[in-house]
Design an enzyme around this catalytic site. Structure first.
Site, PDB file in Angstrom:
ATOM      1  N   ARG A  58       1.007  -1.254  -0.099  1.00 31.02           N
ATOM      2  CA  ARG A  58       0.140  -0.094   0.389  1.00 31.02           C
ATOM      3  C   ARG A  58       0.842   1.574  -0.264  1.00 31.02           C
ATOM      4  NH1 ARG A  58      -1.847   2.089   4.391  1.00 31.02           N
ATOM      5  NH2 ARG A  58      -2.049   0.476   5.626  1.00 31.02           N
ATOM      6  N   TYR A 111     -15.892  15.196 -15.428  1.00 33.41           N
ATOM      7  CA  TYR A 111     -16.445  13.702 -15.721  1.00 33.41           C
ATOM      8  C   TYR A 111     -17.638  13.806 -14.452  1.00 33.41           C
ATOM      9  CZ  TYR A 111     -16.700   9.023 -14.325  1.00 33.41           C
ATOM     10  OH  TYR A 111     -17.068   7.776 -14.112  1.00 33.41           O
ATOM     11  N   ASP A 183      -7.435  17.721 -15.270  1.00 32.27           N
ATOM     12  CA  ASP A 183      -7.146  15.858 -15.202  1.00 32.27           C
ATOM     13  C   ASP A 183      -7.531  15.827 -16.915  1.00 32.27           C
ATOM     14  OD1 ASP A 183      -9.179  13.741 -16.365  1.00 32.27           O
ATOM     15  OD2 ASP A 183     -10.627  13.900 -14.716  1.00 32.27           O
ATOM     16  N   LYS A 208      -7.968   4.615 -19.371  1.00 32.50           N
ATOM     17  CA  LYS A 208      -8.434   5.205 -20.696  1.00 32.50           C
ATOM     18  C   LYS A 208      -7.063   5.042 -21.782  1.00 32.50           C
ATOM     19  CE  LYS A 208     -12.435   5.829 -18.887  1.00 32.50           C
ATOM     20  NZ  LYS A 208     -12.390   6.211 -17.096  1.00 32.50           N
TER      21      LYS A 208
HETATM   22  N1  LCS Z   1     -11.737  10.972 -15.433  1.00 27.95           N
HETATM   23  C1  LCS Z   1     -12.910  11.732 -16.889  1.00 27.95           C
HETATM   24  C2  LCS Z   1     -12.204  12.074 -17.349  1.00 27.95           C
HETATM   25  C3  LCS Z   1     -12.806   9.725 -16.657  1.00 27.95           C
HETATM   26  O1  LCS Z   1     -13.597   9.855 -17.523  1.00 27.95           O
HETATM   27  C4  LCS Z   1     -13.391   9.238 -15.357  1.00 27.95           C
HETATM   28  C5  LCS Z   1     -13.722   8.028 -15.755  1.00 27.95           C
HETATM   29  C6  LCS Z   1     -12.685   9.958 -13.924  1.00 27.95           C
HETATM   30  C7  LCS Z   1     -11.727  10.875 -14.272  1.00 27.95           C
HETATM   31  C8  LCS Z   1     -13.076   8.320 -13.064  1.00 27.95           C
HETATM   32  O2  LCS Z   1     -11.922   7.288 -13.504  1.00 27.95           O
HETATM   33  P1  LCS Z   1     -12.022   6.001 -13.434  1.00 27.95           P
HETATM   34  O3  LCS Z   1     -12.381   5.985 -11.259  1.00 27.95           O
HETATM   35  O4  LCS Z   1     -13.113   5.209 -13.378  1.00 27.95           O
HETATM   36  O5  LCS Z   1     -10.885   5.163 -13.479  1.00 27.95           O
HETATM   37  N2  LCS Z   1     -15.303   7.802 -17.013  1.00 27.95           N
HETATM   38  C9  LCS Z   1     -15.697   7.189 -17.631  1.00 27.95           C
HETATM   39  C10 LCS Z   1     -16.859   7.217 -18.249  1.00 27.95           C
HETATM   40  O6  LCS Z   1     -16.330   8.375 -19.135  1.00 27.95           O
HETATM   41  N3  LCS Z   1     -17.075   5.924 -18.610  1.00 27.95           N
HETATM   42  O7  LCS Z   1     -17.303   5.391 -17.391  1.00 27.95           O
HETATM   43  C11 LCS Z   1     -15.967   6.260 -16.967  1.00 27.95           C
END
Ligand code: LCS
Length: 393
Positions: A58, A111, A183, A208
């Site tokens: 961790r 988001y 972001d 992503k």
């Molecule tokens: N920031 C952006 C711009 C994102 O698109 C997402 C997830 C996150 C943060 C959060 O990341 P995660 O915890 O899911 O790794 N975006 C998603 C979307 O557009 N559809 O499903 C998840």
């Protein structure tokens, strides 16, 4: 190997890697929760930070370190912090840098969960927030208060593909002594490096484009310097939203082809955007590579390409969106983005279906809005799939 002076594509392959005693060509997976100290004194020195020996996964782990060092090199930052998810990264940042009585200004089309957690939960601990259209810097200036501590932006934003001016944001933040957070999920460092513009922190949903294969969930933060890195790192460890060694290995593997994937994805996206813009059933298309994008010039200036994400509005609204979703065959009807496979989703009937129409539209989620993450398949197949789907409307 020293990788600091290598080109970006060479860094993708070699940065962060270390040599083990067997000469392994890839970073090994240290699938262990804990590490043996050489002695009690050694353990004490590790905890005191006088020895950089490993302690507990961790806190630190060689496979995760490799990814963190790689991310720091790709974003031109001081050090990286790998997290269990993008939301783990968001919460490590909010929780470490905002306190009761502080205020944050952010992008309205951020988001969804990054905003929900702030408005629903951090508000319970006295953290205030204002969400504005950050495409217009004047909105940001007007939203700043005496207790504003952080400016948090997402560009291009999810799912509106609005582009915010990084240079302007840093200028405003410096006038008001604000911490700047970007972001960078939609771009990846292949297209945009916010720290180079003077941002304090950049982070990703590594799920992503960086990982790129829709097979893990993860996050990564890169800090500009030690001063901002230390509290965020400490918070990630105490929140327990650390990455797992196997997850880190998968991302290191996926990142190697980032440039190749991004090049193909954005070449395909440009063709898809041009096709959609001419289609009679499409009202408008938002893609930073199209001259019709409201921030086209800005995107040309601050991004080195235009990416793989497109939003478009169907003239037929909600029903047209549903019909297209039920008709696509090659594109996968799914949330998430940035993978080798094309992914399509219709926020009004899917991710935002519980919101009333008025609130949805206020955040830019209109009834016919479709988000398309363009994959690296053959462009003819992608276009043929869209064509047959649009024909059904
Ligand atoms: N920031 C952006 C711009 C994102 O698109 C997402 C997830 C996150 C943060 C959060 O990341 P995660 O915890 O899911 O790794 N975006 C998603 C979307 O557009 N559809 O499903 C998840």
């Amino acid at each position: 190997m020293k990788t600091k002076n290598l080109g970006f594509d060479s860094k993708l392959i070699h940065a962060g890697a270390f040599e083990d005693q067997f000469g392994s060509a890839t970073v090994p997976i240290y699938q262990t929760s804990t590490f043996k100290f050489k002695s009690a004194d050694h353990g004490a020195a590790c905890f005191a930070g006088d020895d950089d020996g490993y302690i507990y996964t961790r806190i630190n782990n060689p496979t995760i370190d490799a990814l963190e060092n790689l991310m720091a090199e790709l974003e031109n930052g001081y050090r990286g912090i790998a997290c269990s998810s993008g939301m783990g990264a968001v919460n490590s940042i909010y929780m470490s840098l905002l306190s009761n009585g502080d205020h944050m200004v952010s992008t309205a089309a951020v988001y969804g969960p990054s905003r929900v957690v702030m408005e629903k939960h951090y508000s319970r601990f006295g953290v205030e927030s204002t969400y504005v259209d950050t495409c217009n810097p004047e909105n940001v200036r007007k939203a700043i208060r005496a207790n504003t501590k952080m400016l948090y932006i997402e560009t291009p934003a999810n799912p509106t593909i609005d582009v915010t001016d990084l240079e302007e944001m840093v200028k405003i933040a410096r006038e008001h002594n604000l911490i700047t957070v970007a972001d960078n999920t939609f771009c990846s460092p292949f297209l945009q490096k916010p720290l180079d513009f003077g941002f304090d922190l950049v982070f990703h949903s590594i799920t992503k484009f960086l990982n790129g294969h829709a097979d893990i969930v993860g996050g990564a933060i890169v800090a500009k310097d030690k001063k901002i890195y230390d509290p965020v790192r400490a918070m990630m460890i105490t929140l327990g939203c650390n990455m797992d060694p196997h997850q880190a290995y998968m991302v290191i593997r996926g990142i190697k082809t980032l440039s190749l994937r991004m090049e193909r994805s954005q070449a395909n996206a440009m063709k898809v955007a041009e096709y959609l813009e001419k289609h009679p059933k499409v009202k408008w298309v938002k893609y930073p590579g199209l001259k019709s994008h409201p921030q086209y010039e800005l995107a040309q200036k601050q991004m080195t390409g235009t990416g793989g994400m497109i939003s478009f509005e169907l003239k037929g609204g909600l029903n047209a969106g549903k019909t297209l979703m039920n008709s696509v065959k090659l594109a996968i009807l799914a949330v998430s983005l940035g993978g080798v496979e094309s992914l399509i989703q219709h926020p009004a009937s899917m991710t935002h279906s519980k919101m009333d129409q008025q609130s949805r539209e206020k955040s830019g989620i209109t009834d016919g809005l479709v988000r398309f993450s363009v994959g690296i398949e053959n462009i003819d197949d992608i276009l043929a799939d869209l064509e047959q789907g649009l024909d059904k409307i």
